[in-house]
Design a protein around this motif. Structure first.
Motif, PDB file in Angstrom:
ATOM      1  N   MET A  35       0.839  -1.181   0.000  1.00 52.83           N
ATOM      2  CA  MET A  35       0.000   0.000   0.000  1.00 52.83           C
ATOM      3  C   MET A  35       0.887   1.249   0.000  1.00 52.83           C
ATOM      4  SD  MET A  35      -3.167   1.124   2.496  1.00 52.83           S
ATOM      5  CE  MET A  35      -3.106  -0.421   3.271  1.00 52.83           C
ATOM      6  N   THR A  36       0.551   2.188  -0.855  1.00 53.63           N
ATOM      7  CA  THR A  36       1.336   3.408  -0.955  1.00 53.63           C
ATOM      8  C   THR A  36       0.556   4.583  -0.367  1.00 53.63           C
ATOM      9  OG1 THR A  36       0.485   3.975  -3.131  1.00 53.63           O
ATOM     10  CG2 THR A  36       2.446   2.570  -3.054  1.00 53.63           C
ATOM     11  N   ARG A  37       1.237   5.700  -0.247  1.00 58.30           N
ATOM     12  CA  ARG A  37       0.603   6.908   0.276  1.00 58.30           C
ATOM     13  C   ARG A  37      -0.561   7.318  -0.620  1.00 58.30           C
ATOM     14  NH1 ARG A  37       1.897  12.794  -0.059  1.00 58.30           N
ATOM     15  NH2 ARG A  37       1.164  13.667   1.908  1.00 58.30           N
ATOM     16  N   SER A  38      -0.403   7.190  -1.918  1.00 58.57           N
ATOM     17  CA  SER A  38      -1.481   7.569  -2.845  1.00 58.57           C
ATOM     18  C   SER A  38      -2.696   6.651  -2.685  1.00 58.57           C
ATOM     19  CB  SER A  38      -0.988   7.565  -4.286  1.00 58.57           C
ATOM     20  OG  SER A  38      -0.536   6.289  -4.652  1.00 58.57           O
ATOM     21  N   ASP A  39      -2.490   5.385  -2.316  1.00 59.34           N
ATOM     22  CA  ASP A  39      -3.615   4.485  -2.061  1.00 59.34           C
ATOM     23  C   ASP A  39      -4.419   4.953  -0.849  1.00 59.34           C
ATOM     24  OD1 ASP A  39      -3.005   2.767  -4.161  1.00 59.34           O
ATOM     25  OD2 ASP A  39      -1.676   1.546  -2.913  1.00 59.34           O
ATOM     26  N   VAL A  40      -3.712   5.375   0.185  1.00 65.77           N
ATOM     27  CA  VAL A  40      -4.385   5.859   1.389  1.00 65.77           C
ATOM     28  C   VAL A  40      -5.154   7.142   1.086  1.00 65.77           C
ATOM     29  CG1 VAL A  40      -4.032   6.735   3.725  1.00 65.77           C
ATOM     30  CG2 VAL A  40      -2.728   4.761   2.932  1.00 65.77           C
TER      31      VAL A  40
END
Length: 159
Positions: free
Chosen positions: A17-22
């Motif tokens: 999971m990446t920051r953009s997913d969050v």
């Protein structure tokens, strides 16, 4: 104990999971708060019940689906259907009855999946849901309007 942890890890998504997913998930998470609370009210239980249902649906739905295109959320049609089914249940027993109703509905869905009956319902759900919601809203408005008229005529009669 390690077998259970290994099994739980195997259920988690494999991608990192990446920051953009969050950040992409924040609007859905924020929007689900009033939607979940409204579902609880429509079902005739506490708004917290709807909030918990909305949260649990997303968590378990996210762990059990394998596509990015699926959105797991509560719907007003299912909340209205549950509320309609529970109209004769006393307020104190409504939460317990809703749990039983949810487990029964889940069992029927699992049975339908095992019997591969999904192809018979997939094409009819949107139209049926729309018709149910429109019919239920009309019924609710008619009963509220009738109750308001009775209350108004009672006040006029006593004045």
């Amino acid at each position: 104990m390690s077998e259970i942890l290994d099994r739980l890890r195997s259920l988690l998504p494999r991608e990192q999971m990446t920051r953009s997913d969050v950040i992409a998930g924040l609007p859905g998470a924020i929007g689900s708060v009033p939607d979940g609370m409204a579902s609880g009210v429509l079902a005739g239980v506490s708004p917290l019940h709807g909030l918990y249902a909305s949260m649990a649906g997303r968590v378990f739905g996210g762990l059990s689906t394998s596509t990015r295109l699926m959105v797991v959320t509560t719907t007003s049609a299912s909340a209205l259907a549950a509320g309609s089914a529970l109209t004769d249940v006393a307020d104190d027993d409504r939460s317990a009855a809703l749990v039983v109703l949810t487990l029964l509905a889940g069992g029927v869905m699992i049975l339908a999946a095992v019997l591969r009956l999904g192809r018979y319902t997939a094409s009819s759900i949107p139209e049926g849901e729309r018709g149910f919601v429109v019919g239920r809203v009309r019924y609710l408005l008619a009963t509220k309007y009738a109750n308001a008229n009775e209350a108004a005529s009672d006040r006029v009669a006593t004045a």
